[in-house]
Write a protein that holds these residues in place. Sequence first.
Motif, PDB file in Angstrom:
ATOM      1  N   THR A 125      39.219   6.851 -79.038  1.00 51.79           N
ATOM      2  CA  THR A 125      39.038   8.241 -79.442  1.00 51.79           C
ATOM      3  C   THR A 125      40.238   8.694 -80.278  1.00 51.79           C
ATOM      4  O   THR A 125      41.334   8.141 -80.154  1.00 51.79           O
ATOM      5  N   PRO A 126      40.065   9.720 -81.132  1.00 42.65           N
ATOM      6  CA  PRO A 126      41.174  10.123 -82.005  1.00 42.65           C
ATOM      7  C   PRO A 126      42.265  10.870 -81.251  1.00 42.65           C
ATOM      8  O   PRO A 126      42.007  11.604 -80.294  1.00 42.65           O
ATOM      9  N   ALA A 127      43.503  10.693 -81.701  1.00 42.39           N
ATOM     10  CA  ALA A 127      44.656  11.425 -81.168  1.00 42.39           C
ATOM     11  C   ALA A 127      45.638  11.672 -82.302  1.00 42.39           C
ATOM     12  O   ALA A 127      45.742  10.867 -83.232  1.00 42.39           O
ATOM     13  N   ASP A 128      46.348  12.782 -82.237  1.00 45.69           N
ATOM     14  CA  ASP A 128      47.320  13.098 -83.269  1.00 45.69           C
ATOM     15  C   ASP A 128      48.458  12.093 -83.274  1.00 45.69           C
ATOM     16  O   ASP A 128      48.803  11.509 -82.228  1.00 45.69           O
ATOM     17  N   ASN A 129      49.061  11.910 -84.430  1.00 43.62           N
ATOM     18  CA  ASN A 129      50.192  11.011 -84.537  1.00 43.62           C
ATOM     19  C   ASN A 129      51.303  11.442 -83.571  1.00 43.62           C
ATOM     20  O   ASN A 129      51.664  12.609 -83.489  1.00 43.62           O
ATOM     21  N   GLY A 130      51.827  10.491 -82.834  1.00 44.19           N
ATOM     22  CA  GLY A 130      52.859  10.770 -81.845  1.00 44.19           C
ATOM     23  C   GLY A 130      52.317  11.029 -80.465  1.00 44.19           C
ATOM     24  O   GLY A 130      53.077  10.981 -79.485  1.00 44.19           O
ATOM     25  N   GLY A 138      43.920  10.653 -89.054  1.00 41.32           N
ATOM     26  CA  GLY A 138      44.527  10.741 -90.373  1.00 41.32           C
ATOM     27  C   GLY A 138      45.397  11.983 -90.498  1.00 41.32           C
ATOM     28  O   GLY A 138      45.091  13.030 -89.938  1.00 41.32           O
ATOM     29  N   TYR A 139      46.496  11.864 -91.231  1.00 40.32           N
ATOM     30  CA  TYR A 139      47.410  12.991 -91.387  1.00 40.32           C
ATOM     31  C   TYR A 139      48.232  12.815 -92.661  1.00 40.32           C
ATOM     32  O   TYR A 139      48.269  11.731 -93.257  1.00 40.32           O
TER      33      TYR A 139
END
Length: 313
Positions: A231-236, A246-247
């Motif tokens: 599942t997606p998670a923010d960088n860090g 993606g960021y």
Amino acid sequence: MKNISKYIPLLLLVTLFCGCDEDAIDPLTGKYPIPVEYTLNNLQSQDVSTLSNERYLFTLELTDDKNVLHLEMVGDLYYLPGQTYTLYVKGTEPDADEYGGTGTFAHSYFTAADGSSNQTAIVSGSLNVKKQEDNYTLSGALTLENELVIRVQSAFTAVYEKPELPLITLTKVLGVTNNVPNGTNTITLQLGTDGITATPGAFGTTYQGTGNYLAVDFYSEDGTLSPGTYTPADNGNAASGNYVSGYDPGDIFGMGIPFTNWGTCWWTVTDGVTSAIHVNQGDIVVEKSESVYTITLQNDRINTAFSGEITGL
């Protein structure tokens, strides 16, 4: 008598400030027109069509049964996204067509029932759109070609049917990078379609051909890719069972060069020219049978799958 000489510079400054303040009250003299308010809660018509570069064009006509606001708005989802839209003027974005990028509107006009504006083009302004399920609110100030300034607000319901996304089959491994030795618990895969090739170089990778590729950062503590649902998670913030959304990291080296499209992104290659959208929704499912991996992703914009061996994991 008190000596006032030391106050003279201050008095001169106050006098100068007051003398230059005339423009500050100009709006009270009628120099700037007061916006005309319109509440347009009737969605008279709506349409959606596709543009190039994975964009959608949303055409809306909002009315109060007398006055009509015609809008042509650009988004990157199959439904009208909630965000701020600014008027696009052709030529202000490099390599953009007549509609510009996402988050813009163009070819829009206003028709007033009193005849003050008969399909008069909008020449500047922005609109704030908020979305809650199928319910929308819209507000903003717009300047028309006849110099009339209007302030519009609207609350309406719009339903958009999710289209059937064609399956894009990824057939080749363009790159495998184990980031664990560098202190980052991720592995990066680049999986592409038949039509493109990737050539690593001293200043980055060069792509040739036309097609798509998925660049995905899977969380991994040992440099391997385990089967499962990611599942997606923010960088860090990524942990076991996540991929990095993606960021845009920005100017991370302080050199005046903004970096974009890191993490997990869906790339389009057209005659060697690349563009990307961030992947921040949808599960990525990884399956493995002996040495063959099957990797699938489906969300509101992407439906893709890869099956094959991945050397280097």
